[in-house]
Design a protein around this motif. Structure first.
Motif, PDB file in Angstrom:
ATOM      1  N   ALA A 570      -9.027   7.908   6.245  1.00 29.66           N
ATOM      2  CA  ALA A 570      -7.642   8.087   6.657  1.00 29.66           C
ATOM      3  C   ALA A 570      -6.866   8.927   5.653  1.00 29.66           C
ATOM      4  CB  ALA A 570      -6.978   6.724   6.845  1.00 29.66           C
ATOM      5  N   ALA A 571      -7.157   8.747   4.370  1.00 29.33           N
ATOM      6  CA  ALA A 571      -6.479   9.543   3.342  1.00 29.33           C
ATOM      7  C   ALA A 571      -6.864  11.011   3.438  1.00 29.33           C
ATOM      8  CB  ALA A 571      -6.813   8.983   1.959  1.00 29.33           C
ATOM      9  N   VAL A 572      -8.113  11.283   3.811  1.00 32.38           N
ATOM     10  CA  VAL A 572      -8.572  12.678   3.940  1.00 32.38           C
ATOM     11  C   VAL A 572      -7.793  13.405   5.025  1.00 32.38           C
ATOM     12  CG1 VAL A 572     -10.552  14.096   4.616  1.00 32.38           C
ATOM     13  CG2 VAL A 572     -10.854  12.225   2.985  1.00 32.38           C
ATOM     14  N   THR A 573      -7.310  12.687   6.050  1.00 31.62           N
ATOM     15  CA  THR A 573      -6.615  13.358   7.153  1.00 31.62           C
ATOM     16  C   THR A 573      -5.342  14.054   6.683  1.00 31.62           C
ATOM     17  OG1 THR A 573      -5.429  11.317   7.736  1.00 31.62           O
ATOM     18  CG2 THR A 573      -7.531  11.721   8.839  1.00 31.62           C
ATOM     19  N   TYR A 574      -4.681  13.545   5.644  1.00 33.40           N
ATOM     20  CA  TYR A 574      -3.466  14.202   5.156  1.00 33.40           C
ATOM     21  C   TYR A 574      -3.808  15.506   4.445  1.00 33.40           C
ATOM     22  CZ  TYR A 574      -1.267   9.835   6.409  1.00 33.40           C
ATOM     23  OH  TYR A 574      -0.814   8.752   7.110  1.00 33.40           O
ATOM     24  N   LEU A 575      -4.926  15.506   3.719  1.00 31.45           N
ATOM     25  CA  LEU A 575      -5.392  16.756   3.116  1.00 31.45           C
ATOM     26  C   LEU A 575      -5.764  17.749   4.208  1.00 31.45           C
ATOM     27  CD1 LEU A 575      -6.376  18.509   0.739  1.00 31.45           C
ATOM     28  CD2 LEU A 575      -8.567  17.283   0.876  1.00 31.45           C
ATOM     29  N   ALA A 576      -6.431  17.276   5.258  1.00 34.14           N
ATOM     30  CA  ALA A 576      -6.827  18.160   6.352  1.00 34.14           C
ATOM     31  C   ALA A 576      -5.608  18.748   7.051  1.00 34.14           C
ATOM     32  CB  ALA A 576      -7.697  17.388   7.347  1.00 34.14           C
ATOM     33  N   ALA A 577      -4.576  17.930   7.290  1.00 31.39           N
ATOM     34  CA  ALA A 577      -3.372  18.440   7.943  1.00 31.39           C
ATOM     35  C   ALA A 577      -2.684  19.491   7.083  1.00 31.39           C
ATOM     36  CB  ALA A 577      -2.418  17.281   8.236  1.00 31.39           C
ATOM     37  N   ALA A 578      -2.683  19.282   5.760  1.00 30.93           N
ATOM     38  CA  ALA A 578      -2.092  20.279   4.864  1.00 30.93           C
ATOM     39  C   ALA A 578      -2.873  21.591   4.909  1.00 30.93           C
ATOM     40  CB  ALA A 578      -2.042  19.722   3.441  1.00 30.93           C
ATOM     41  N   LEU A 596       2.166  16.183   0.565  1.00 33.95           N
ATOM     42  CA  LEU A 596       3.278  15.231   0.581  1.00 33.95           C
ATOM     43  C   LEU A 596       4.104  15.358   1.865  1.00 33.95           C
ATOM     44  CD1 LEU A 596       4.612  15.259  -3.107  1.00 33.95           C
ATOM     45  CD2 LEU A 596       3.298  13.467  -1.946  1.00 33.95           C
ATOM     46  N   VAL A 597       4.271  16.582   2.349  1.00 36.14           N
ATOM     47  CA  VAL A 597       5.008  16.781   3.600  1.00 36.14           C
ATOM     48  C   VAL A 597       4.296  16.083   4.763  1.00 36.14           C
ATOM     49  CG1 VAL A 597       5.770  18.508   5.280  1.00 36.14           C
ATOM     50  CG2 VAL A 597       6.090  18.923   2.836  1.00 36.14           C
ATOM     51  N   PRO A 816       4.374   4.711   1.565  1.00 33.85           N
ATOM     52  CA  PRO A 816       4.227   5.941   0.772  1.00 33.85           C
ATOM     53  C   PRO A 816       4.852   7.150   1.454  1.00 33.85           C
ATOM     54  CG  PRO A 816       2.110   5.214   1.663  1.00 33.85           C
ATOM     55  CD  PRO A 816       3.066   4.105   1.886  1.00 33.85           C
ATOM     56  N   GLY A 817       4.872   7.152   2.800  1.00 30.74           N
ATOM     57  CA  GLY A 817       5.526   8.248   3.507  1.00 30.74           C
ATOM     58  C   GLY A 817       7.014   8.285   3.240  1.00 30.74           C
ATOM     59  N   TRP A 818       7.642   7.097   3.185  1.00 31.71           N
ATOM     60  CA  TRP A 818       9.064   7.045   2.859  1.00 31.71           C
ATOM     61  C   TRP A 818       9.307   7.556   1.437  1.00 31.71           C
ATOM     62  CZ3 TRP A 818      11.153   3.938  -1.040  1.00 31.71           C
ATOM     63  CH2 TRP A 818      12.559   3.982  -1.136  1.00 31.71           C
ATOM     64  N   ALA A 819       8.447   7.153   0.510  1.00 32.47           N
ATOM     65  CA  ALA A 819       8.595   7.622  -0.872  1.00 32.47           C
ATOM     66  C   ALA A 819       8.452   9.136  -0.951  1.00 32.47           C
ATOM     67  CB  ALA A 819       7.564   6.933  -1.763  1.00 32.47           C
ATOM     68  N   ALA A 820       7.467   9.688  -0.215  1.00 29.73           N
ATOM     69  CA  ALA A 820       7.282  11.145  -0.209  1.00 29.73           C
ATOM     70  C   ALA A 820       8.485  11.834   0.421  1.00 29.73           C
ATOM     71  CB  ALA A 820       5.996  11.490   0.556  1.00 29.73           C
ATOM     72  N   PHE A 821       9.020  11.260   1.488  1.00 29.38           N
ATOM     73  CA  PHE A 821      10.183  11.851   2.159  1.00 29.38           C
ATOM     74  C   PHE A 821      11.377  11.887   1.215  1.00 29.38           C
ATOM     75  CE2 PHE A 821      13.895  11.675   4.958  1.00 29.38           C
ATOM     76  CZ  PHE A 821      13.606  12.697   5.857  1.00 29.38           C
ATOM     77  N   ALA A 822      11.626  10.758   0.523  1.00 29.34           N
ATOM     78  CA  ALA A 822      12.751  10.713  -0.415  1.00 29.34           C
ATOM     79  C   ALA A 822      12.554  11.700  -1.573  1.00 29.34           C
ATOM     80  CB  ALA A 822      12.911   9.290  -0.953  1.00 29.34           C
ATOM     81  N   TYR A 823      11.336  11.805  -2.087  1.00 28.29           N
ATOM     82  CA  TYR A 823      11.048  12.738  -3.186  1.00 28.29           C
ATOM     83  C   TYR A 823      11.284  14.176  -2.740  1.00 28.29           C
ATOM     84  CZ  TYR A 823       8.275  15.572  -6.398  1.00 28.29           C
ATOM     85  OH  TYR A 823       7.858  16.545  -7.272  1.00 28.29           O
ATOM     86  N   LEU A 824      10.795  14.522  -1.548  1.00 28.02           N
ATOM     87  CA  LEU A 824      10.943  15.899  -1.058  1.00 28.02           C
ATOM     88  C   LEU A 824      12.404  16.231  -0.791  1.00 28.02           C
ATOM     89  CD1 LEU A 824       7.886  16.010   1.362  1.00 28.02           C
ATOM     90  CD2 LEU A 824       8.114  17.238  -0.809  1.00 28.02           C
TER      91      LEU A 824
END
Length: 830
Positions: A570-578, A596-597, A816-824
């Motif tokens: 599941a974590a690999v899917t975010y790298l793949a989407a990027a 992160l996006v 973690p998505g909320w944290a990434a959203f706030a950071y971005l």
């Protein structure tokens, strides 16, 4: 004689006048269309819908609360067991005879009063109820023993869930109408209640079955009334003019004005001079000269429920922009309009003077206004709408708002341009006194839109600012939303989708410092209802599966190292989407921030469909990264287009490969019914595209979605590295989800061919992307569970695997998505 609508008009005479309306006005000729003998009352349709909803609610209740309803039935049986046997026997005898005898007696009484049509309609409803009850009891129950109907009767099919002795009686009583006859009502419903009680004590009926019987009988009764119609209770025009005599007026002739079916009736009336000379009202004030001195609005009782469902929807959905009361009595409607008319006149608003108001019998009421010759703003030619006229419109609004009066329907037909060139505000029936700031600002936004539809945003804003001031207009900017406007105005704005934006831009040019963030008027959006429906459907599929799952044993026997593999996949899917996004953007993007996006999108998709959030967030990210808006949209569109093409190709390939392993997924082949439905939809789509308007609509949508995509793809093709990155990310994304789902299946001891798992995921993901719910909630869970079960897994394994898969790919990344959203956001990257 020709009526105002171009059809034949009827001149009513004294013989047609209601006997209760005596005095001045009796025998006055009235030009009006022929009155229909029967009408369809909106209240009958609403009650029919309410009964159907009640029946569905009972079926749903007994499905999910069988133990509670069974316990209620047991308590009733134990309680009535202590009642004297003599009384129960007497109640049984009385109800068995009276439940049929009383309606028959009432029907005979109505026939003696020459009301046979009403009895015939009620008899038709009873026959329909009887036939339908027999069909349901004899056909549906044997076909579905042990299901929801079995829950209604608790214990098998020895008794019927719908009672043929009570249902027709309820339908008859509902359709015949006993309003105002309290004795007949009391006796009839007492007999029905006794019949229900004896059924409960004899264990031949249940509470749920009796409730379902009542809802079905009521639905049939009201449905029959609406289909056939009821005798027209509306008083004729002669009765309306006769009622004017009780106000001290002397009508000599009248004419009904054309109007919509859901609008109040309106008449223009000519009056005779008072004994003193000139026409005057009851207070002695002179009426204006001319052929017509009065305009009369008639409020019919049966019309009070017209548009009720829409008003209820607005009341529930909006936070403060709807009328406070969705349902008003005839008396309250009369008082509200009268109070608003007097308040407007007192505030100095130019409006036709209210001469008087009174009831017309028991079924209607009237409000008599002085007649002002003129035309509504909608009917005024554009060349005649001068700046002076618009200034007058805005002055009337300023007086309304200064007195805290909200009109709530400032459409073109509510603004009357008199023959003297002066503006008047009419139709105060929906107004409100002592209105709050929100209602007043909505009025301003509504009138701005109404005027802009006629003269354009620039002229509407310019003239309004000259009278109201730029600061006042700035208060309307957040409320220039379609949801805040009236129904007719929203329909007009759909023809010019940029109108509200242009109005906002014109106001912001006057006050650039104004914050344009819209006020949230909606408590919820229609999409929320779709989410609830989808979640309910998913629960209906998944919850029964969970009831048969021994979670303790399942968790204890699970191989949790497979869950770790699923988490990594599941974590690999975010790298793949990027990588997928970076491959279709010629500009250079940092890998870490792009990942992160994609992680932030997992948080945003909680409030919108996944496909929408991904496009919006990625487009915003590219613009913040220095890509111009046009190329940014094109790049995201290119990645979405290639992802869709790859998904379809993979679905076909894995479908073909899986079809060769028939022992695993032979039941996944589409049935003949599915093929027929798909072909039918294709034919309908083809026919629709032959219509020029539909073809232009589809072409515009596709052009807006993928404009500039082809040139962007050409730029990408020139770089082999970009091609490998984009296509590699697309394939890696699918592979990551397939490995995750397969690992979840194996974690609970299941095993399927990898081609079958891939096909199941691709199918479920397609449904999730198409579903208008956040993250495909409901659709994905139901589709994956059903597909895995069909593929050969047991129900408990399939359900557990899907729940774990959705936990890892949808719920766990939220934090973690909320944290990434706030950071971005802090870094101004999105």
């Amino acid at each position: 004689m020709t009526g105002p609508d171009g059809g034949a008009a009827v001149t009513q005479t004294q013989g047609e006048t209601a006997t209760s309306d005596m005095g001045a006005g009796v025998g006055v000729p009235v030009e009006e269309p022929a009155r229909p003998d029967r009408i369809r009352r909106p209240s009958d349709a609403i009650r029919f819908a309410a009964a159907v909803v009640g029946l569905a609610g009972i079926m749903l209740l007994v499905s999910f609360a069988q133990q509670t309803t069974h316990g209620l039935q047991t308590d009733i049986a134990e309680g009535t067991a202590h009642a004297p046997r003599f009384l129960l026997t007497l109640a049984t005898l009385v109800s068995s005879f009276g439940v049929l005898a009383v309606p028959v007696a009432f029907a005979i009484e109505r026939l003696f009063h020459k009301d046979g049509v009403r009895v015939a309609i009620a008899l038709l409803a009873a026959v329909i109820a009887f036939i339908l009850t027999i069909l349901l009891d004899d056909l549906v129950v044997p076909a579905a023993p042990g299901g929801v109907l079995d829950s209604l009767i608790w214990g098998g099919t020895d008794t019927a869930p719908l009672h043929t002795d009570i249902t027709p009686v309820i339908a008859f009583v509902t359709a015949v109408g006993m309003a105002g006859r309290t004795r007949w009502q009391a006796v009839t419903w007492t007999m029905i209640a006794l019949a229900a009680l004896t059924g409960l004590t004899a264990a031949t009926a249940s509470v749920a079955a009796l409730a379902a019987t009542y809802c079905l009988g009521s639905a049939i009764g009201h449905g029959t009334l609406y289909a056939v119609g009821t005798p027209n209770p509306r008083p004729p025009g002669t009765a309306v003019l006769a009622a004017l005599g009780r106000l001290g007026l002397r009508p000599v002739r009248g004419r009904q004005l054309p109007g919509g079916a859901d609008e109040p009736r309106r008449y223009t009336v000519a009056t005779a001079p008072s004994p003193g000379g000139a026409p005057a009202d009851a207070t002695g004030r002179a009426l204006p000269p001319g052929d017509w001195q009065l305009q009369v609005t008639v409020l019919d009782r049966d019309q009070q429920t017209a548009g009720l469902l829409y008003r209820v929807w607005r009341l529930v959905r909006l936070r403060g922009g709807s009328t406070r009361r969705a349902l008003r009595s005839l008396r309250r409607s009369l008082e509200q309009e009268s109070l608003m008319a007097y308040a407007m006149e007192s505030a100095g608003v130019r409006t036709p003077r209210l001469v008087g108001a009174c009831e017309v019998g028991t079924e209607a009421a009237l409000l008599a206004y002085e007649h002002v010759p003129g035309r509504p703003l909608d009917a005024v030619r554009e060349a005649e709408i001068t700046d002076e006229l618009l200034d007058d419109v805005w002055r009337q609004l300023r007086r309304l708002q200064a007195a805290r009066l909200a009109h709530r329907r400032l459409e073109g037909d509510a603004i009357l341009v008199g023959d003297d060139g002066r503006v008047r505000i009419v139709a105060p029936g929906t107004g409100e006194i002592a209105a709050g700031d929100l209602a007043l600002r909505i009025d301003l936004a509504q009138l701005l839109t109404t005027v802009a539809l006629r003269v354009g945003p620039e002229r509407a804003v310019r003239t309004a600012a000259g009278v109201l001031g730029a600061a006042t207009l700035a208060g309307a900017v957040p409320l220039l939303q379609r949801v805040a406007l009236s129904r007719a105005t929203r329909a007009a704005v759909r023809q010019d989708r940029e109108l509200l934006t242009r109005i906002r831009e014109q106001i912001l040019q006057l006050t650039p410092e104004t914050e344009a963030a819209p006020v949230r008027l909606e408590r919820f959006r229609p999409r929320t209802l779709l989410s609830i429906v989808a979640l309910t459907a998913a629960a209906y599929i998944v919850v029964p599966q969970l009831s048969s799952v021994n979670l303790t044993t399942l968790i204890a026997d699970a191989e949790w190292w497979w869950a770790a593999v699923a988490l990594a996949a599941a974590a690999v899917t975010y790298l793949a989407a990027a990588l997928m996004l970076m491959g279709f953007v010629p500009e250079r993007l940092p890998l870490g921030r792009t990942v992160l996006v994609q992680l932030a999108a997992s948080f945003v998709k909680l409030v919108a469909p996944a496909a929408v959030t991904g496009v919006a967030l990625n487009t915003r990210y590219l613009q913040r990264s220095g890509v111009r808006p046009g190329p940014a949209v094109a790049s995201v569109g290119a990645s979405q287009l290639m992802g869709m093409v790859a998904h379809i190709v993979l679905l076909i390939v894995f479908g073909f490969l899986t079809g060769s392993i028939r022992n695993a997924t032979k039941d996944l082949a589409p049935s003949r019914t599915v093929v027929i439905v798909l072909l039918g939809l294709a034919v309908l789509a083809g026919i629709a595209l032959t219509v020029p308007k539909a073809r232009r609509f589809v072409a515009a949508r596709l052009r807006g979605m993928f404009s500039g995509v082809v040139p962007r793809l050409v730029d990408v093709v020139q770089s082999p590295r970009k091609i490998v990155t984009g296509l590699g990310g697309t394939l890696l994304l699918t592979a990551g989800f397939v490995v995750c789902l397969d690992a979840c299946v194996r974690a609970f001891g299941g095993s399927l061919p990898w081609t079958a798992v891939a096909l199941v995921f691709l199918t479920g993901n397609a449904l999730g992307s198409a579903a208008p719910t956040p993250g495909g909630l409901g659709a994905v869970e139901g589709a994956l569970t059903l597909a895995l079960t069909i593929s050969g897994l047991t129900a408990d394994t399939a359900t557990s695997a899907v729940l774990l898969f959705r936990l890892l790919t949808f719920w766990l990344p939220v934090l973690p998505g909320w944290a990434a959203f706030a950071y971005l956001q802090r870094k101004e990257a999105i």
